[in-house]
Design an enzyme around this catalytic site. Sequence first.
Site, PDB file in Angstrom:
ATOM      1  N   TYR A   1       0.853  -1.190   0.000  1.00  0.00           N
ATOM      2  CA  TYR A   1       0.000   0.000   0.000  1.00  0.00           C
ATOM      3  C   TYR A   1       0.891   1.242   0.000  1.00  0.00           C
ATOM      4  O   TYR A   1       1.659   1.472   0.939  1.00  0.00           O
ATOM      5  CB  TYR A   1      -0.904  -0.010   1.228  1.00  0.00           C
ATOM      6  CG  TYR A   1      -1.768   1.221   1.383  1.00  0.00           C
ATOM      7  CD1 TYR A   1      -2.475   1.730   0.307  1.00  0.00           C
ATOM      8  CD2 TYR A   1      -1.891   1.868   2.613  1.00  0.00           C
ATOM      9  CE1 TYR A   1      -3.276   2.847   0.444  1.00  0.00           C
ATOM     10  CE2 TYR A   1      -2.700   2.983   2.774  1.00  0.00           C
ATOM     11  CZ  TYR A   1      -3.385   3.478   1.677  1.00  0.00           C
ATOM     12  OH  TYR A   1      -4.174   4.588   1.817  1.00  0.00           O
TER      13      TYR A   1
ATOM     14  N   HIS B   1      -4.599   5.122  -2.557  1.00  0.00           N
ATOM     15  CA  HIS B   1      -5.792   5.967  -2.604  1.00  0.00           C
ATOM     16  C   HIS B   1      -5.370   7.372  -3.026  1.00  0.00           C
ATOM     17  O   HIS B   1      -4.292   7.834  -2.649  1.00  0.00           O
ATOM     18  CB  HIS B   1      -6.478   6.019  -1.232  1.00  0.00           C
ATOM     19  CG  HIS B   1      -6.928   4.688  -0.741  1.00  0.00           C
ATOM     20  ND1 HIS B   1      -6.636   4.203   0.512  1.00  0.00           N
ATOM     21  CD2 HIS B   1      -7.636   3.708  -1.355  1.00  0.00           C
ATOM     22  CE1 HIS B   1      -7.154   3.001   0.657  1.00  0.00           C
ATOM     23  NE2 HIS B   1      -7.760   2.685  -0.463  1.00  0.00           N
TER      24      HIS B   1
END
Length: 247
Positions: A114, A160
């Site tokens: 991530y 994100h």
Amino acid sequence: MAGFSWYLSEGFQVIIEKSKEAKCSLKDVQLRFLCPDDLEEVRSLCRDWFPIEYPQSWYEDITSSERFFALAAIYKTQIIGLIVAEIKPYLKLNAEDRGILSRWFATKETLVAYILSLGVVRSYRRSGVATMLLDVLINHLSGPVHQPPHEHRVKAIFLHVLTTNKEAILFYEKRRFRLHSFLPYYYSIKGRCKDGFTYVYYVNGGHAPWGLYDYVKYVARAAWRGGGLYPWLWGKLRTALTIAWHR
């Protein structure tokens, strides 16, 4: 990755801005992992780059914990860019991120990366520094040499990004990251809710959940490799009958 030197130390989204000319040459940029001595410099940079206020514990973690891939680009002894990614088990992802991989990868062995931060100092943007940092991360996780402790178990790299960050979205799409999902009200910035996107880059055989088209394509490819559809179907049927008979 020729064109830069590499050395090691113990141990939300990309920020990009248009610039008329490159401020440094990549051959003069060195790479190293963050260390505890970098904490104050990294905190100052992140406060300048990102609208989110990170807690002190976050800076302590990324500059000391082996859980993070925290790489800095150094030019003339100063940090001009950095990328921070966390390597974590797929089964421990939040609910909104669990759909990035097919259910075939829902095992305790599967890892994902991530990307928490990727940023470059304003005067050095558009010099290829962000691309270099991202390429090193991808090559580290999926290159020909197995890197412990994950050893090619990472099946996806994801992040994100704010839906309004057009430059970051273009940057990732040019590097073959795929839009996976829309996240309404995902961010809270200065008391206001902001929408986000999830983008994913698949590595080491990882892939998104399949639809009908993907299954049809898989069957057609398998049948073609087996010499045709009917021989392939007969082989599958014969295997199933053999298993049933022995039971």
